[in-house]
Motif scaffolding. Structure first.
Motif, mmCIF file in Angstrom:
data_model
loop_
_atom_site.group_PDB
_atom_site.id
_atom_site.type_symbol
_atom_site.label_atom_id
_atom_site.label_comp_id
_atom_site.label_asym_id
_atom_site.label_seq_id
_atom_site.Cartn_x
_atom_site.Cartn_y
_atom_site.Cartn_z
ATOM 1 N N TRP A 53 1.135 -1.334 -0.219
ATOM 2 C CA TRP A 53 -0.231 -0.029 0.424
ATOM 3 C C TRP A 53 0.492 1.125 0.376
ATOM 4 N N PRO A 57 1.001 5.899 -4.944
ATOM 5 C CA PRO A 57 0.867 7.557 -5.372
ATOM 6 C C PRO A 57 0.027 6.856 -3.968
ATOM 7 N N GLY A 58 -0.089 8.428 -3.087
ATOM 8 C CA GLY A 58 -1.111 8.686 -2.666
ATOM 9 C C GLY A 58 -2.127 8.493 -3.158
ATOM 10 N N TRP A 59 -2.843 8.778 -4.851
ATOM 11 C CA TRP A 59 -4.563 8.684 -5.186
ATOM 12 C C TRP A 59 -4.519 7.388 -4.827
ATOM 13 N N GLY A 60 -3.307 6.581 -5.116
ATOM 14 C CA GLY A 60 -3.843 5.136 -5.307
ATOM 15 C C GLY A 60 -4.615 4.179 -3.590
ATOM 16 N N TYR A 61 -3.679 5.041 -3.057
ATOM 17 C CA TYR A 61 -4.219 4.058 -1.392
ATOM 18 C C TYR A 61 -5.284 5.105 -1.162
ATOM 19 N N TRP A 62 -5.571 5.643 -1.371
ATOM 20 C CA TRP A 62 -6.463 6.799 -1.315
ATOM 21 C C TRP A 62 -8.168 5.538 -2.367
ATOM 22 N N LEU A 63 -7.641 5.266 -3.477
ATOM 23 C CA LEU A 63 -8.603 4.596 -4.285
ATOM 24 C C LEU A 63 -8.517 2.888 -3.514
ATOM 25 N N TRP A 104 -2.572 5.470 6.555
ATOM 26 C CA TRP A 104 -2.289 6.282 5.679
ATOM 27 C C TRP A 104 -1.819 7.649 5.271
#
Length: 169
Positions: A53, A57-63, A104
């Motif tokens: 995780w 990238p930050g957006w990938g973790y959020w997704l 996160w």
């Protein structure tokens, strides 16, 4: 001879956990079947996923958080319905997602994983308002997940304070 408390735990673990892939996932890949503190074991099972995780990238973790949370609403509800219970203590997918929320944007390193684990378990066990209210009044897969999502958010906020404070030391 088997200890009586271990017999009770063994009787409480549905055999479907080992036969049904949805049940196996909801039970934290089997960690929710352990005899003591299944939520703690489920939280620990979440940690080996962190290198993967944290490579996102930050957006990938959020997704990933969004997908695992939405999937968890369905998964936990389905497995609870299959078992005919409100929230079986062995269902720990919600703890896993709560841990991933907690961690996160946290720096890499075992010490941060340990602090995150302790903070998440603190909020998940203590259940301060509104977590306790959600745990008692919101049902189904949404309710099973939501109290741990909220515990994860509270632990995440506390983690951010710890990380921020650490950088000032």
């Amino acid at each position: 001879m088997t200890h009586p408390s271990n017999q009770a735990v063994a009787q409480n673990v549905p055999l479907s956990v080992w036969r049904n892939p949805w049940h196996f996932m909801a039970f934290g890949f089997g960690s929710g079947t352990l005899p003591k503190a299944p939520g703690t074991w489920g939280s620990l099972v979440a940690i080996p996923f962190m290198p993967l995780w944290q490579a996102l990238p930050g957006w990938g973790y959020w997704l990933m958080l969004g997908v695992t949370m939405l999937f968890g609403f369905w998964l936990c509800g389905k497995v609870a319905d299959d078992l005919g219970v409100h929230d079986h203590e062995g269902i720990v997918w919600d703890e896993m997602v709560g841990m991933w929320i907690t961690l996160w944007l946290v720096p890499h390193g075992w010490q941060w994983l340990l602090v995150g684990f302790l903070l998440f378990r603190f909020f998940d066990i203590l259940k301060p308002w509104p977590i306790r209210w959600v745990d008692r009044h919101v049902h189904g897969g949404f309710g099973i997940m939501l109290d741990d999502v909220l515990a994860g958010v509270c632990a995440w906020l506390a983690m951010q304070v710890v990380v921020w404070g650490w950088h000032w030391v």
